[in-house]
Design a protein around this motif. Structure first.
Motif, short mmCIF file in Angstrom:
data_model
loop_
_atom_site.label_atom_id
_atom_site.label_comp_id
_atom_site.label_asym_id
_atom_site.label_seq_id
_atom_site.Cartn_x
_atom_site.Cartn_y
_atom_site.Cartn_z
N ASP A 1 0.82 -1.22 0.00
CA ASP A 1 0.00 0.00 0.00
C ASP A 1 0.86 1.27 0.00
N PHE A 2 2.17 1.08 0.11
CA PHE A 2 3.09 2.22 0.14
C PHE A 2 4.01 2.23 -1.09
N THR A 3 3.55 1.56 -2.14
CA THR A 3 4.30 1.56 -3.40
C THR A 3 3.70 2.65 -4.30
N SER A 4 4.46 2.96 -5.37
CA SER A 4 3.96 4.04 -6.24
C SER A 4 3.70 3.56 -7.67
N ASP A 5 3.80 2.26 -7.90
CA ASP A 5 3.52 1.76 -9.26
C ASP A 5 2.25 0.91 -9.27
N LYS A 6 1.70 0.77 -10.45
CA LYS A 6 0.39 0.08 -10.53
C LYS A 6 0.49 -1.40 -10.17
N ILE B 1 13.74 -0.03 -1.01
CA ILE B 1 13.62 0.87 0.16
C ILE B 1 12.33 1.70 0.14
N GLU B 2 11.85 2.07 -1.03
CA GLU B 2 10.77 3.08 -1.09
C GLU B 2 9.52 2.71 -0.28
N PRO B 3 8.98 1.49 -0.39
CA PRO B 3 7.78 1.16 0.41
C PRO B 3 8.04 1.24 1.91
N PHE B 4 9.23 0.81 2.33
CA PHE B 4 9.57 0.90 3.76
C PHE B 4 9.65 2.37 4.17
N TYR B 5 10.32 3.18 3.37
CA TYR B 5 10.49 4.60 3.68
C TYR B 5 9.11 5.28 3.76
N ASN B 6 8.27 5.04 2.77
CA ASN B 6 6.94 5.67 2.75
C ASN B 6 6.10 5.23 3.95
N ALA B 7 6.20 3.97 4.31
CA ALA B 7 5.40 3.46 5.45
C ALA B 7 5.91 4.06 6.76
N ILE B 8 7.23 4.11 6.90
CA ILE B 8 7.81 4.67 8.15
C ILE B 8 7.47 6.14 8.28
N MET B 9 7.55 6.90 7.18
CA MET B 9 7.20 8.33 7.23
C MET B 9 5.72 8.51 7.55
N LEU C 1 11.66 1.50 16.35
CA LEU C 1 11.59 0.82 15.07
C LEU C 1 12.56 -0.35 15.05
N VAL C 2 12.04 -1.55 14.89
CA VAL C 2 12.85 -2.77 14.96
C VAL C 2 12.78 -3.50 13.63
N LEU C 3 13.95 -3.71 13.04
CA LEU C 3 14.04 -4.49 11.80
C LEU C 3 14.37 -5.92 12.16
N LEU C 4 13.57 -6.87 11.67
CA LEU C 4 13.85 -8.30 11.90
C LEU C 4 14.82 -8.76 10.83
N VAL D 1 7.52 -0.52 16.18
CA VAL D 1 7.25 -0.84 14.77
C VAL D 1 8.13 -2.04 14.42
N LEU D 2 7.50 -3.13 13.97
CA LEU D 2 8.25 -4.33 13.60
C LEU D 2 8.27 -4.43 12.09
N ILE D 3 9.45 -4.34 11.54
CA ILE D 3 9.62 -4.23 10.08
C ILE D 3 10.04 -5.58 9.51
N CYS D 4 9.16 -6.14 8.68
CA CYS D 4 9.36 -7.51 8.18
C CYS D 4 9.69 -7.50 6.69
N GLY D 5 10.85 -8.06 6.39
CA GLY D 5 11.23 -8.23 5.00
C GLY D 5 10.88 -9.62 4.51
N ARG D 6 11.10 -9.82 3.22
CA ARG D 6 10.95 -11.13 2.59
C ARG D 6 12.04 -11.27 1.55
#
Ligand SMILES: N#Cc1ccccc1Cn1ccc2ccc(-c3cc(N)[nH]n3)cc21
Length: 238
Positions: free
Chosen positions: A40-45, A64-72, A83-86, A109-114
């Motif tokens: 939901d924090f991406t900028s492309d279709k 990085i962009e979706p993480f940055y937009n969500a954190i902001m 803010l905790v990155l797993l 904030v728990l930040i989950c990557g894949r």
């Protein structure tokens, strides 16, 4: 305490938190969990969240962009939060760190990557990078749930008193004692007599001996700073 989770699989978090201790703590209003889908924090279709790694290598890396937009977006309310990155590379998560998070943070904030991980530049926006163990999971969600579950159990009122002792023994530096319940005899496997004796002093001593025995066998690394009494019991076991 409020947990905000950033993930591309919100359903993993939403499903787990409805049950058990966490579910009860949510219903009591002791804990709030909000889950945000990074897409939901991406900028492309196509809501793209990953791309090929610079420098080559297998797999994809999360951008990085979706993480940055969500954190902001979260920071817009200017409320303090940790803010905790797993990650497999993070600081080892322990009961002691769970206690610290519970005592120091009103919101996490728990930040989950894949994929094969996330763009390193995300770390410029986090306070802690945490690993739940020396093994590689498929993503951060299970690690986030481990942290939420263990921190919530420490919040006063989240558990019945009878359960809080388990964390306490771990905090004291040894594993838990063995537990038994009905039936007294299951296919010839009997409950230890001492537990049927009603002698609470004897039961407490038996449980301490068993806890130290288990710890000596499975986690000798935990046996530090023992009291003189515990040290005496331990020496009897050796
Ligand atoms: N990173 C990475 C990575 C590197 C190589 C292969 C697979 C992954 C998967 N992955 C992607 C995000 C992510 C988050 C946390 C964990 C994690 C935590 C603990 N304690 N173990 N694993 C793993 C995660």
């Amino acid at each position: 305490m409020k947990f905000e989770v950033l993930t591309i699989f919100p359903e993993i978090i939403e499903c787990y938190i409805k049950h058990g201790v966490l579910g009860k703590a949510l219903n009591k209003g002791i804990v709030e969990v909000k889950v945000y889908n990074l897409r939901d924090f991406t900028s492309d279709k196509h809501k793209k969240v990953d791309d090929y790694p610079y420098g080559g290598g297998a797999g994809m890396v999360m951008q990085i962009e979706p993480f940055y937009n969500a954190i902001m977006h979260l920071k817009a309310d200017e409320k303090p939060r940790k803010l905790v990155l797993l990650s497999p590379q993070g600081r080892k998560f322990t009961q002691k760190l769970a206690q610290k998070f519970m005592e120091e943070s009103k919101a996490m904030v728990l930040i989950c990557g894949r994929y094969e991980g996330i763009d390193e530049r995300v770390k410029a926006f986090v306070d802690e990078e945490v690993s739940i163990g020396d093994y590689v999971l498929s993503g951060g969600e299970l690690a986030a749930l481990v942290i939420i579950d263990s921190v919530v159990r420490l919040i006063p009122g989240a558990l019945g008193d009878e359960l809080s002792a388990v964390e306490d023994s771990f905090m004291k530096g040894f594993l838990d004692y063995p537990h038994y319940t009905r039936p007294e005899d299951f296919k010839g496997m009997k409950v230890p007599e001492v537990l049927l004796s009603g002698d609470h002093k004897k039961i407490a001593l038996w449980r301490k001996r068993q806890a130290l025995k288990n710890t000596l066998k499975n986690r000798p690394d935990l046996l530090k700073n023992l009291s003189p009494e515990d040290m005496r019991i331990l020496k009897e076991l050796c």
